[in-house]
Design a protein around this motif. Structure first.
Motif, PDB file in Angstrom:
ATOM      1  N   THR A  18     -35.580 -19.546 -19.715  1.00  0.00           N
ATOM      2  CA  THR A  18     -36.052 -20.931 -19.393  1.00  0.00           C
ATOM      3  C   THR A  18     -35.353 -20.562 -17.531  1.00  0.00           C
ATOM      4  OG1 THR A  18     -35.234 -22.558 -20.023  1.00  0.00           O
ATOM      5  CG2 THR A  18     -34.411 -22.960 -17.702  1.00  0.00           C
ATOM      6  N   LEU A  19     -34.256 -19.121 -17.406  1.00  0.00           N
ATOM      7  CA  LEU A  19     -34.257 -18.869 -16.117  1.00  0.00           C
ATOM      8  C   LEU A  19     -35.142 -18.029 -15.773  1.00  0.00           C
ATOM      9  CD1 LEU A  19     -30.389 -18.135 -16.685  1.00  0.00           C
ATOM     10  CD2 LEU A  19     -31.247 -19.642 -14.718  1.00  0.00           C
ATOM     11  N   ARG A  20     -36.034 -16.628 -16.459  1.00  0.00           N
ATOM     12  CA  ARG A  20     -36.897 -16.095 -15.905  1.00  0.00           C
ATOM     13  C   ARG A  20     -37.692 -16.888 -15.216  1.00  0.00           C
ATOM     14  NH1 ARG A  20     -35.355 -10.666 -17.742  1.00  0.00           N
ATOM     15  NH2 ARG A  20     -33.635 -10.740 -19.012  1.00  0.00           N
ATOM     16  N   THR A  21     -37.996 -18.020 -15.907  1.00  0.00           N
ATOM     17  CA  THR A  21     -39.061 -18.555 -15.398  1.00  0.00           C
ATOM     18  C   THR A  21     -39.281 -19.599 -15.060  1.00  0.00           C
ATOM     19  OG1 THR A  21     -39.502 -19.863 -17.810  1.00  0.00           O
ATOM     20  CG2 THR A  21     -40.426 -18.086 -17.660  1.00  0.00           C
ATOM     21  N   PHE A  22     -38.305 -19.923 -14.366  1.00  0.00           N
ATOM     22  CA  PHE A  22     -38.156 -21.354 -13.963  1.00  0.00           C
ATOM     23  C   PHE A  22     -38.447 -20.952 -12.266  1.00  0.00           C
ATOM     24  CE2 PHE A  22     -35.235 -24.028 -10.869  1.00  0.00           C
ATOM     25  CZ  PHE A  22     -35.400 -24.968 -11.882  1.00  0.00           C
ATOM     26  N   HIS A  23     -39.031 -22.569 -12.168  1.00  0.00           N
ATOM     27  CA  HIS A  23     -39.636 -22.156 -10.630  1.00  0.00           C
ATOM     28  C   HIS A  23     -39.827 -23.564 -10.101  1.00  0.00           C
ATOM     29  CE1 HIS A  23     -42.252 -18.868 -11.756  1.00  0.00           C
ATOM     30  NE2 HIS A  23     -42.356 -18.820 -12.408  1.00  0.00           N
ATOM     31  N   GLY A  24     -38.926 -24.317  -9.870  1.00  0.00           N
ATOM     32  CA  GLY A  24     -38.161 -25.661  -9.208  1.00  0.00           C
ATOM     33  C   GLY A  24     -37.324 -24.922  -8.442  1.00  0.00           C
ATOM     34  N   ASN A  25     -37.318 -26.393  -7.558  1.00  0.00           N
ATOM     35  CA  ASN A  25     -35.665 -26.839  -7.041  1.00  0.00           C
ATOM     36  C   ASN A  25     -35.074 -27.573  -7.184  1.00  0.00           C
ATOM     37  OD1 ASN A  25     -37.278 -24.863  -4.425  1.00  0.00           O
ATOM     38  ND2 ASN A  25     -38.183 -26.041  -4.276  1.00  0.00           N
ATOM     39  N   ASP A  26     -34.585 -27.830  -8.069  1.00  0.00           N
ATOM     40  CA  ASP A  26     -33.935 -28.901  -9.138  1.00  0.00           C
ATOM     41  C   ASP A  26     -33.117 -28.148  -9.363  1.00  0.00           C
ATOM     42  OD1 ASP A  26     -33.089 -31.339  -9.631  1.00  0.00           O
ATOM     43  OD2 ASP A  26     -34.346 -31.324 -11.381  1.00  0.00           O
ATOM     44  N   PHE A  27     -31.908 -27.803  -8.841  1.00  0.00           N
ATOM     45  CA  PHE A  27     -30.847 -27.348  -9.648  1.00  0.00           C
ATOM     46  C   PHE A  27     -29.882 -27.244  -8.447  1.00  0.00           C
ATOM     47  CE2 PHE A  27     -32.503 -23.432  -6.714  1.00  0.00           C
ATOM     48  CZ  PHE A  27     -31.388 -23.247  -5.591  1.00  0.00           C
ATOM     49  N   ASN A  28     -28.452 -27.144  -8.994  1.00  0.00           N
ATOM     50  CA  ASN A  28     -27.169 -27.213  -8.384  1.00  0.00           C
ATOM     51  C   ASN A  28     -26.027 -26.337  -8.184  1.00  0.00           C
ATOM     52  OD1 ASN A  28     -26.216 -28.498 -10.730  1.00  0.00           O
ATOM     53  ND2 ASN A  28     -25.466 -30.274  -9.661  1.00  0.00           N
ATOM     54  N   VAL A  29     -24.997 -26.207  -7.993  1.00  0.00           N
ATOM     55  CA  VAL A  29     -24.070 -24.969  -8.190  1.00  0.00           C
ATOM     56  C   VAL A  29     -22.973 -25.939  -8.289  1.00  0.00           C
ATOM     57  CG1 VAL A  29     -23.286 -23.594  -7.119  1.00  0.00           C
ATOM     58  CG2 VAL A  29     -25.579 -23.290  -7.498  1.00  0.00           C
ATOM     59  N   ALA A  30     -21.718 -25.483  -9.041  1.00  0.00           N
ATOM     60  CA  ALA A  30     -20.866 -26.308  -9.241  1.00  0.00           C
ATOM     61  C   ALA A  30     -19.797 -24.867  -9.649  1.00  0.00           C
ATOM     62  CB  ALA A  30     -20.608 -27.253 -10.803  1.00  0.00           C
ATOM     63  N   GLN A  31     -18.286 -24.968  -9.172  1.00  0.00           N
ATOM     64  CA  GLN A  31     -17.789 -24.502  -9.325  1.00  0.00           C
ATOM     65  C   GLN A  31     -16.756 -24.667 -11.124  1.00  0.00           C
ATOM     66  OE1 GLN A  31     -15.346 -21.539  -7.037  1.00  0.00           O
ATOM     67  NE2 GLN A  31     -17.822 -22.559  -6.045  1.00  0.00           N
ATOM     68  N   ILE A  36     -31.816 -13.966 -13.884  1.00  0.00           N
ATOM     69  CA  ILE A  36     -31.756 -14.458 -12.869  1.00  0.00           C
ATOM     70  C   ILE A  36     -32.526 -13.756 -11.689  1.00  0.00           C
ATOM     71  CG2 ILE A  36     -30.907 -16.155 -10.616  1.00  0.00           C
ATOM     72  CD1 ILE A  36     -28.460 -16.866 -13.108  1.00  0.00           C
ATOM     73  N   ASP A  37     -32.170 -12.328 -11.578  1.00  0.00           N
ATOM     74  CA  ASP A  37     -32.786 -10.949 -11.573  1.00  0.00           C
ATOM     75  C   ASP A  37     -34.189 -10.847 -10.971  1.00  0.00           C
ATOM     76  OD1 ASP A  37     -30.686 -10.424  -9.600  1.00  0.00           O
ATOM     77  OD2 ASP A  37     -29.457  -8.924 -11.503  1.00  0.00           O
ATOM     78  N   ALA A  38     -34.097 -10.994 -12.940  1.00  0.00           N
ATOM     79  CA  ALA A  38     -36.053 -10.761 -13.164  1.00  0.00           C
ATOM     80  C   ALA A  38     -37.032 -11.796 -12.558  1.00  0.00           C
ATOM     81  CB  ALA A  38     -36.296 -11.007 -14.566  1.00  0.00           C
ATOM     82  N   ASN A  39     -36.236 -13.138 -12.361  1.00  0.00           N
ATOM     83  CA  ASN A  39     -36.889 -14.035 -11.154  1.00  0.00           C
ATOM     84  C   ASN A  39     -36.919 -13.898  -9.813  1.00  0.00           C
ATOM     85  OD1 ASN A  39     -38.092 -16.644 -10.373  1.00  0.00           O
ATOM     86  ND2 ASN A  39     -37.180 -17.671 -12.170  1.00  0.00           N
ATOM     87  N   ARG A  40     -37.401 -13.545  -9.709  1.00  0.00           N
ATOM     88  CA  ARG A  40     -37.099 -13.070  -7.726  1.00  0.00           C
ATOM     89  C   ARG A  40     -36.995 -14.814  -6.559  1.00  0.00           C
ATOM     90  NH1 ARG A  40     -35.198  -8.531  -6.831  1.00  0.00           N
ATOM     91  NH2 ARG A  40     -36.304  -6.817  -7.432  1.00  0.00           N
ATOM     92  N   SER A  41     -38.137 -15.491  -7.125  1.00  0.00           N
ATOM     93  CA  SER A  41     -38.005 -16.548  -6.495  1.00  0.00           C
ATOM     94  C   SER A  41     -36.878 -17.392  -6.151  1.00  0.00           C
ATOM     95  CB  SER A  41     -39.082 -17.224  -6.556  1.00  0.00           C
ATOM     96  OG  SER A  41     -39.046 -18.294  -8.315  1.00  0.00           O
ATOM     97  N   LEU A  42     -36.632 -17.147  -7.560  1.00  0.00           N
ATOM     98  CA  LEU A  42     -34.963 -18.188  -8.194  1.00  0.00           C
ATOM     99  C   LEU A  42     -33.932 -17.776  -7.338  1.00  0.00           C
ATOM    100  CD1 LEU A  42     -33.468 -20.891  -9.600  1.00  0.00           C
ATOM    101  CD2 LEU A  42     -32.937 -19.047 -11.583  1.00  0.00           C
ATOM    102  N   ALA A  43     -33.697 -15.881  -7.193  1.00  0.00           N
ATOM    103  CA  ALA A  43     -32.858 -15.584  -6.779  1.00  0.00           C
ATOM    104  C   ALA A  43     -33.273 -15.319  -5.480  1.00  0.00           C
ATOM    105  CB  ALA A  43     -33.116 -13.585  -7.482  1.00  0.00           C
ATOM    106  N   HIS A  44     -33.683 -15.887  -4.990  1.00  0.00           N
ATOM    107  CA  HIS A  44     -34.346 -15.914  -3.675  1.00  0.00           C
ATOM    108  C   HIS A  44     -33.517 -17.009  -3.123  1.00  0.00           C
ATOM    109  CE1 HIS A  44     -35.942 -15.411   0.663  1.00  0.00           C
ATOM    110  NE2 HIS A  44     -36.859 -16.715   0.512  1.00  0.00           N
ATOM    111  N   ARG A  45     -33.761 -18.335  -4.513  1.00  0.00           N
ATOM    112  CA  ARG A  45     -33.563 -19.880  -3.578  1.00  0.00           C
ATOM    113  C   ARG A  45     -31.949 -20.023  -4.185  1.00  0.00           C
ATOM    114  NH1 ARG A  45     -38.238 -21.038  -6.933  1.00  0.00           N
ATOM    115  NH2 ARG A  45     -36.745 -21.186  -8.030  1.00  0.00           N
ATOM    116  N   LEU A  46     -31.240 -18.976  -4.682  1.00  0.00           N
ATOM    117  CA  LEU A  46     -29.932 -19.351  -4.905  1.00  0.00           C
ATOM    118  C   LEU A  46     -29.186 -18.310  -3.498  1.00  0.00           C
ATOM    119  CD1 LEU A  46     -29.723 -18.572  -8.569  1.00  0.00           C
ATOM    120  CD2 LEU A  46     -29.114 -20.707  -7.865  1.00  0.00           C
TER     121      LEU A  46
END
Length: 119
Positions: A38-51, A83-93
C-alpha cells in the motif's frame, strides 16, 4: 426456521450495502506485506500522523494511541523503505514535517486513508 432465513437474508443484504463503501482490498491490508505494498503505491493525500506511546512504559498515557501495535525493527525498516520508494508520498510527508526515519508504524483504514505513527 423462518427466523434463521430472515437473519441470513438481512446479513447478506447488509454486507452487500457495505461492499462498495470500503476501498480496502482485503483483511490483510495491515499485515507487514499488505501495508508495504500500500505504501509503495499510495497516491492520495488522505493520511494523518499520530504520536505513539512508549511501548516500554505502559503507564505512559500521554504520548499516543494504544491501538497501534509495536512492529519489529525489521518491519519498521521495511515500512520506511516502502515510503522511500514512493517519492510523492515521501515528499508529502516531508511537507507535513514528518521525518520518515521517525515513522514506526502505518495502518490503512477501510476507507483507504492511512495513519502514520511516529515516535
Amino acid at each position: 426456521m423462518n427466523r434463521v432465513v430472515t437473519i441470513s437474508i438481512a446479513a447478506a443484504l447488509s454486507s452487500l450495502a457495505f461492499a462498495g463503501v470500503s476501498r480496502a482490498e482485503s483483511l490483510g491490508m495491515n499485515t507487514a506485506r499488505g501495508i508495504e505494498q500500500t505504501l509503495r503505491t499510495f497516491h492520495g493525500n488522505d493520511f494523518n500522523v499520530a504520536q505513539v506511546h512508549n511501548w516500554r512504559n505502559l503507564d505512559d498515557e500521554n504520548t499516543g494511541p494504544r491501538s497501534a501495535p509495536e512492529r519489529s525493527g525489521q518491519a519498521v525498516h521495511a515500512i520506511q523503505a516502502s515510503i522511500d520508494a514512493n517519492r510523492s508520498l515521501a515528499h508529502r510527508l516531508n511537507n507535513e514535517g514528518v521525518d520518515v526515519r521517525n515513522i514506526v508504524n502505518a495502518e490503512q483504514a477501510a476507507d483507504g486513508s492511512l495513519t502514520f505513527y511516529v515516535r
